[in-house]
Design an enzyme around this catalytic site. Structure first.
Site, PDB file in Angstrom:
ATOM      1  N   GLU A 174      -8.461  -5.531   9.258  1.00  0.00           N
ATOM      2  CA  GLU A 174      -7.388  -5.176  10.213  1.00  0.00           C
ATOM      3  C   GLU A 174      -7.872  -4.399  11.435  1.00  0.00           C
ATOM      4  OE1 GLU A 174      -4.346  -3.222   7.920  1.00  0.00           O
ATOM      5  OE2 GLU A 174      -4.126  -4.917   6.567  1.00  0.00           O
ATOM      6  N   ASN A 192     -11.126  -9.714   7.673  1.00  0.00           N
ATOM      7  CA  ASN A 192      -9.805  -9.947   7.082  1.00  0.00           C
ATOM      8  C   ASN A 192      -8.724  -9.296   7.950  1.00  0.00           C
ATOM      9  OD1 ASN A 192      -8.322 -10.894   4.675  1.00  0.00           O
ATOM     10  ND2 ASN A 192      -7.883  -8.721   4.306  1.00  0.00           N
ATOM     11  N   HIS A 221       0.981 -12.563   5.076  1.00  0.00           N
ATOM     12  CA  HIS A 221       2.208 -11.917   4.592  1.00  0.00           C
ATOM     13  C   HIS A 221       3.367 -12.460   5.437  1.00  0.00           C
ATOM     14  CE1 HIS A 221       0.055  -9.119   2.060  1.00  0.00           C
ATOM     15  NE2 HIS A 221      -0.694  -8.730   3.076  1.00  0.00           N
ATOM     16  N   GLU A 268      -4.057 -12.728   0.997  1.00  0.00           N
ATOM     17  CA  GLU A 268      -3.014 -11.813   0.479  1.00  0.00           C
ATOM     18  C   GLU A 268      -1.645 -12.485   0.553  1.00  0.00           C
ATOM     19  OE1 GLU A 268      -3.218  -7.972   2.397  1.00  0.00           O
ATOM     20  OE2 GLU A 268      -5.398  -7.964   2.383  1.00  0.00           O
ATOM     21  N   ASP A 311       1.908 -13.758   0.445  1.00  0.00           N
ATOM     22  CA  ASP A 311       3.242 -13.571  -0.131  1.00  0.00           C
ATOM     23  C   ASP A 311       4.249 -14.018   0.916  1.00  0.00           C
ATOM     24  OD1 ASP A 311       3.094 -11.315   1.540  1.00  0.00           O
ATOM     25  OD2 ASP A 311       3.052  -9.888  -0.119  1.00  0.00           O
TER      26      ASP A 311
HETATM   27  O1  G3I Z   1      -0.631   5.590  -7.149  1.00  0.00           O
HETATM   28  C1  G3I Z   1       0.192   6.487  -6.353  1.00  0.00           C
HETATM   29  C2  G3I Z   1       1.170   7.222  -7.207  1.00  0.00           C
HETATM   30  O2  G3I Z   1       0.472   8.050  -8.109  1.00  0.00           O
HETATM   31  C3  G3I Z   1       2.094   8.020  -6.335  1.00  0.00           C
HETATM   32  O3  G3I Z   1       3.069   8.628  -7.117  1.00  0.00           O
HETATM   33  C4  G3I Z   1       2.742   7.115  -5.317  1.00  0.00           C
HETATM   34  C5  G3I Z   1       3.665   7.852  -4.345  1.00  0.00           C
HETATM   35  O4  G3I Z   1       2.922   8.563  -3.411  1.00  0.00           O
HETATM   36  O5  G3I Z   1       1.754   6.473  -4.551  1.00  0.00           O
HETATM   37  C6  G3I Z   1       0.918   5.660  -5.330  1.00  0.00           C
HETATM   38  O6  G3I Z   1      -0.052   5.044  -4.482  1.00  0.00           O
HETATM   39  C7  G3I Z   1       0.408   4.004  -3.650  1.00  0.00           C
HETATM   40  C8  G3I Z   1      -0.408   2.758  -3.931  1.00  0.00           C
HETATM   41  O7  G3I Z   1      -0.017   1.728  -3.062  1.00  0.00           O
HETATM   42  C9  G3I Z   1      -0.285   2.277  -5.359  1.00  0.00           C
HETATM   43  O8  G3I Z   1       1.017   1.893  -5.619  1.00  0.00           O
HETATM   44  C10 G3I Z   1       0.234   4.401  -2.218  1.00  0.00           C
HETATM   45  O9  G3I Z   1       1.084   5.510  -1.903  1.00  0.00           O
HETATM   46  C11 G3I Z   1       0.563   3.264  -1.316  1.00  0.00           C
HETATM   47  O10 G3I Z   1       0.242   3.602   0.036  1.00  0.00           O
HETATM   48  C12 G3I Z   1      -0.258   2.038  -1.713  1.00  0.00           C
HETATM   49  O11 G3I Z   1       0.182   0.970  -0.928  1.00  0.00           O
HETATM   50  C13 G3I Z   1      -0.738  -0.101  -0.845  1.00  0.00           C
HETATM   51  C14 G3I Z   1      -1.015  -0.407   0.624  1.00  0.00           C
HETATM   52  O12 G3I Z   1      -1.846  -1.537   0.727  1.00  0.00           O
HETATM   53  C15 G3I Z   1      -1.733   0.742   1.328  1.00  0.00           C
HETATM   54  O13 G3I Z   1      -3.065   0.798   0.940  1.00  0.00           O
HETATM   55  C16 G3I Z   1      -0.134  -1.318  -1.516  1.00  0.00           C
HETATM   56  O14 G3I Z   1      -0.056  -1.084  -2.919  1.00  0.00           O
HETATM   57  C17 G3I Z   1      -1.014  -2.537  -1.275  1.00  0.00           C
HETATM   58  O15 G3I Z   1      -0.353  -3.691  -1.744  1.00  0.00           O
HETATM   59  C18 G3I Z   1      -1.243  -2.684   0.221  1.00  0.00           C
HETATM   60  O16 G3I Z   1      -2.121  -3.764   0.426  1.00  0.00           O
HETATM   61  C19 G3I Z   1      -2.392  -4.071   1.767  1.00  0.00           C
HETATM   62  C20 G3I Z   1      -3.801  -4.587   1.866  1.00  0.00           C
HETATM   63  O17 G3I Z   1      -4.700  -3.662   1.328  1.00  0.00           O
HETATM   64  C21 G3I Z   1      -4.182  -4.912   3.299  1.00  0.00           C
HETATM   65  N1  G3I Z   1      -3.227  -5.802   3.897  1.00  0.00           N
HETATM   66  C22 G3I Z   1      -1.836  -5.405   3.802  1.00  0.00           C
HETATM   67  C23 G3I Z   1      -1.447  -5.148   2.357  1.00  0.00           C
HETATM   68  C24 G3I Z   1       0.014  -4.848   2.235  1.00  0.00           C
HETATM   69  O18 G3I Z   1       0.330  -3.656   2.898  1.00  0.00           O
END
Ligand code: G3I
Length: 444
Positions: A162, A204, A241, A270, A272
């Protein structure tokens, strides 16, 4: 003499496929007898993979793991290989959750896409406020350490994620990494290559699906520049996405094809698509067909297993519902993968060589199967010919007839008469690359 290029027309057919035309006929149909019954097995028929994002915290959920093990042959860690997860404190690396995913996948015979080595987002706190050469060095050290730790276990790395801006600029996104100098991306790729020479190295991004968008063009120009200067890049990941505000573009196949023509693999990384029912299923079908229509589209990864596993669960964007049942979108993807919708052998730089004293070699297509195709070469001008047949990776010639063959390398075969006339043939196991071989002739 240049050969007929009839098969090229097949590729252009597919440019129309994202219009609603293809839709209804195959949605909801059962797989044909003999067809593969899982996404991974169906994708393998054309040498591709079908993957999913996996969360370490869900590996104890037997419904989740059951679908994972059954359906997918490629795995991406959804969050566990990101910079904040793998280097929470500078110089202190943490691989526990990532290892759980990698080991689970590899124990099940699946491959792994690494995501992601360098990104403006999901940086650990200590990195977020760094700048200049200390940030550049910290980033390169991170790339080197993580890629080295996983050396030999990763099919492809998202080396940089990104880095381009949304909107009309077509330029780079502002970030602390970008401010270390425009060459930060190529520096990351070179470090990754040194650390794991066997992994494919990908750029990516999202919103790069529409060929006419400035962001797509910006990434294209960067990849073109990297290829021209020998920066080690092997693949481009299209996150894909989609939702109603960002639908699957009608020129998606064009985008994948044009990037592939730069000499890189393309991967949908990715996927969806928010929605439900037959509308969603048709869009999944179109994306799958677009990948199958591009020889160098090596695989598709969906960003999660069940709708409830998705980062945007309310949009129900995945192939399984919250209970793990297959949705219409699942069936449409499986049927496309099973349909053998692929471009077929594609004409490339096939040549003859009159310079060898009036000797001409002409290639013609033979039978085609999901994993291999036959070709024939007819020689004129001499009975004393030497024909060189060159295939492109990952193709392999696995059988020959009516010739005496020797091998200059894995990709280059030299064919001579064996008393069976001046037409000989061979079988190419294509590994997803449907390009015709090049042939040239000289008088022996
Ligand atoms: O695991 C913690 C949990 O302990 C906590 O209670 C909660 C609330 O703060 O957060 C949890 O972590 C979250 C994590 O996902 C796991 O669920 C993070 O806050 C959250 O920011 C994170 O979001 C991820 C996001 O990337 C940011 O990195 C998404 O799961 C993930 O699907 C998403 O994936 C991205 C790709 O890497 C890049 N392209 C876009 C894609 C979608 O946004």
């Amino acid at each position: 003499m240049t050969l007929t290029a009839k098969s090229v027309a097949r590729v252009t057919l597919v440019s129309a496929l994202l219009t609603a035309v293809a839709g209804a006929a195959i949605i909801g149909a059962s797989p044909a007898s003999g067809a593969a019954s899982t996404l991974g097995a169906a994708a393998q028929q054309s040498g591709r993979y079908f993957g999913t994002a996996v969360a370490a915290g869900k590996l104890g959920d037997s419904t989740y793991t059951g679908i994972l093990n059954r359906e997918f042959d490629m795995v991406t860690a959804e969050n566990e290989m990101k910079m904040d997860a793998t280097e929470p404190n500078q110089g202190q690396f943490s691989y526990g959750n990532a290892d759980r995913i990698v080991n689970q996948a590899r124990n099940q015979g699946k491959r792994v896409r690494g995501h992601a080595l360098a990104w403006h987002s999901q940086q650990p706190g200590w990195m977020q406020n760094m700048s200049g050469s200390s940030l550049r060095n910290a980033m390169l050290n991170h790339v080197t350490q993580v890629a080295t730790y996983y050396r030999g276990k990763i099919y492809a790395w998202d080396v940089v994620n990104e880095a381009f801006a949304d909107g009309s600029s077509g330029g780079r996104r502002d970030s602390n990494l970008q401010r270390t100098g425009n060459d930060w991306i190529e520096a990351a790729f070179r470090a990754a290559r040194s650390a794991d020479p066997g992994a494919k190295l990908c750029y990516n991004d999202y919103n790069t699906d529409n060929w006419s968008h400035a962001k797509t063009q910006g990434v294209y120009r960067m990849v073109q520049d990297f290829k021209s200067r020998g920066v080690p890049i092997d693949c481009v990941g299209f996150q894909a996405h989609f939702n109603s505000g960002n639908p699957v573009p009608s020129n998606y196949h064009t985008t994948l094809q044009n990037f592939a023509a730069l000499g890189v693999d393309v991967q949908i990384t990715e996927l969806d698509i928010e929605g439900s029912g037959s509308t969603q299923a048709q869009q999944y079908q179109g994306v799958t067909q677009a990948c199958l229509a591009v020889a160098r589209c090596t695989g598709i990864t969906v960003w999660g297993i069940r709708d409830t596993d998705s980062w945007r669960a309310s949009g129900t964007p995945l192939l399984f519902d919250g209970s793990g049942n297959k949705k219409a979108a699942y069936t449409s993807v499986l049927n496309v993968l099973n349909s053998g919708t692929n471009p077929g052998p594609t004409s490339t730089t096939t040549s003859s060589n009159p310079g060898g004293g009036g000797c001409t070699a002409t290639y013609s297509e033979g039978e085609k199967w999901s994993d291999r195709f036959n070709g024939n070469v007819t020689v004129s001008g001499t009975d004393n010919w030497i024909v060189t047949v060159t295939v492109s990776s990952p193709q392999r010639i696995i059988a020959t007839w009516n010739t005496s063959a020797t091998w200059d390398s894995a990709n280059v075969m030299t064919a001579r008469p064996n008393g069976n006339g001046n037409t000989f043939g061979f079988t190419i196991q294509h590994g997803g690359n449907w390009n015709w071989p090049s042939v040239s002739c000289r008088v022996g």
